[in-house]
Write a protein that holds these residues in place. Structure first.
Motif, PDB file in Angstrom:
ATOM      1  N   ARG A   1      -2.064   5.156  -5.176  1.00 58.22           N
ATOM      2  CA  ARG A   1      -2.177   4.158  -4.114  1.00 58.22           C
ATOM      3  C   ARG A   1      -2.236   2.785  -4.750  1.00 58.22           C
ATOM      4  O   ARG A   1      -2.859   2.616  -5.792  1.00 58.22           O
TER       5      ARG A   1
ATOM      6  N   SER B   1      -5.569  13.705  -2.530  1.00 55.83           N
ATOM      7  CA  SER B   1      -6.824  13.033  -2.848  1.00 55.83           C
ATOM      8  C   SER B   1      -6.527  11.750  -3.602  1.00 55.83           C
ATOM      9  O   SER B   1      -5.594  11.694  -4.394  1.00 55.83           O
ATOM     10  N   PRO B   2      -7.307  10.673  -3.391  1.00 54.73           N
ATOM     11  CA  PRO B   2      -7.066   9.433  -4.122  1.00 54.73           C
ATOM     12  C   PRO B   2      -7.252   9.604  -5.620  1.00 54.73           C
ATOM     13  O   PRO B   2      -6.776   8.809  -6.393  1.00 54.73           O
TER      14      PRO B   2
ATOM     15  N   THR C   1       0.855  -1.178   0.000  1.00 48.65           N
ATOM     16  CA  THR C   1       0.000   0.000   0.000  1.00 48.65           C
ATOM     17  C   THR C   1       0.889   1.225   0.000  1.00 48.65           C
ATOM     18  O   THR C   1       1.755   1.356   0.847  1.00 48.65           O
TER      19      THR C   1
ATOM     20  N   LEU D   1       0.685   5.099   0.458  1.00 52.16           N
ATOM     21  CA  LEU D   1      -0.223   6.121   0.944  1.00 52.16           C
ATOM     22  C   LEU D   1       0.273   7.491   0.530  1.00 52.16           C
ATOM     23  O   LEU D   1       1.460   7.749   0.492  1.00 52.16           O
ATOM     24  N   SER D   2      -0.651   8.358   0.234  1.00 58.04           N
ATOM     25  CA  SER D   2      -0.302   9.741  -0.042  1.00 58.04           C
ATOM     26  C   SER D   2      -1.311  10.621   0.663  1.00 58.04           C
ATOM     27  O   SER D   2      -2.420  10.204   0.947  1.00 58.04           O
TER      28      SER D   2
ATOM     29  N   GLU E   1     -11.533   3.494   1.984  1.00 60.55           N
ATOM     30  CA  GLU E   1     -10.452   4.070   2.788  1.00 60.55           C
ATOM     31  C   GLU E   1      -9.681   5.133   2.013  1.00 60.55           C
ATOM     32  O   GLU E   1      -9.155   6.070   2.602  1.00 60.55           O
ATOM     33  N   TRP E   2      -9.595   4.973   0.708  1.00 57.68           N
ATOM     34  CA  TRP E   2      -8.842   5.900  -0.133  1.00 57.68           C
ATOM     35  C   TRP E   2      -9.682   7.089  -0.584  1.00 57.68           C
ATOM     36  O   TRP E   2      -9.237   7.899  -1.385  1.00 57.68           O
TER      37      TRP E   2
ATOM     38  N   ARG F   1     -10.884  -1.005   0.565  1.00 58.40           N
ATOM     39  CA  ARG F   1      -9.716  -0.180   0.226  1.00 58.40           C
ATOM     40  C   ARG F   1     -10.143   1.089  -0.508  1.00 58.40           C
ATOM     41  O   ARG F   1      -9.658   2.179  -0.203  1.00 58.40           O
TER      42      ARG F   1
END
Length: 166
Positions: free
Chosen positions: A24, A18-19, A12, A14-15, A50-51, A47
């Protein structure tokens, strides 16, 4: 070899962006069973939420359905006893890309655009790729890199203005 879904290898990235703009990645091996396909669908749904691609949005539902169809196809048509399938989900640049790899090289799907229309003999199944073709922006398949089998992939557009449906 069967995977242990309780201690999976998960990647995973992460940033804080915004997704829809950030990148991701989620990847996991699943047992090549109906239970493995259901778990893959469920984890893609979790997922995405969550994103920042919330449950109830068109982008979420479309991507989850496409992932479910590809995972189910890997179990039904790509199953090799004792071998798992691998699913990866990548969200970047407003696109969700789902890739499902299996180890059965001799059984390949048609190329996009070659899919036959609905047929009477498919009354109880066989429509998975027709759904993927209708829902995804693009899809295709290629030989699996570094191992026997194939990878079927699909890309679904994500729109930042998707709102959860009431």
């Amino acid at each position: 070899m069967t995977s242990n879904n309780l201690s999976p290898t998960v990647t995973t990235q992460l940033s804080t962006a915004s997704p829809y703009l950030g990148s991701r990645v989620f990847a996991l091996r699943f047992t090549s069973t109906a239970r493995g396909a259901r778990l893959a669908r469920r984890l893609v749904a979790v997922r995405l939420d969550e994103w920042g691609v919330p449950y109830g949005t068109e982008a979420h539902e479309t991507t989850v359905l496409v992932a479910a169809e590809l995972a189910t196809n890997a179990v039904r048509h790509g199953h090799v006893p004792g071998r798992d399938f691998r699913l990866s989900l990548r969200v970047a640049g407003g696109v969700a890309r789902v890739e499902v790899s299996d180890t059965r090289a001799e059984r390949v799907p048609p190329r996009p655009g070659e899919s036959p229309g609905p047929r009477p003999e498919l009354a109880d199944g066989g429509r998975g790729l027709l759904l993927v073709d209708a829902l995804a922006e693009r899809w295709g398949w290629c030989p699996r890199s570094g191992a026997p089998g194939k990878t079927v992939w699909a890309e679904c557009a994500l729109t930042p203005d998707d709102r959860a449906r009431d």
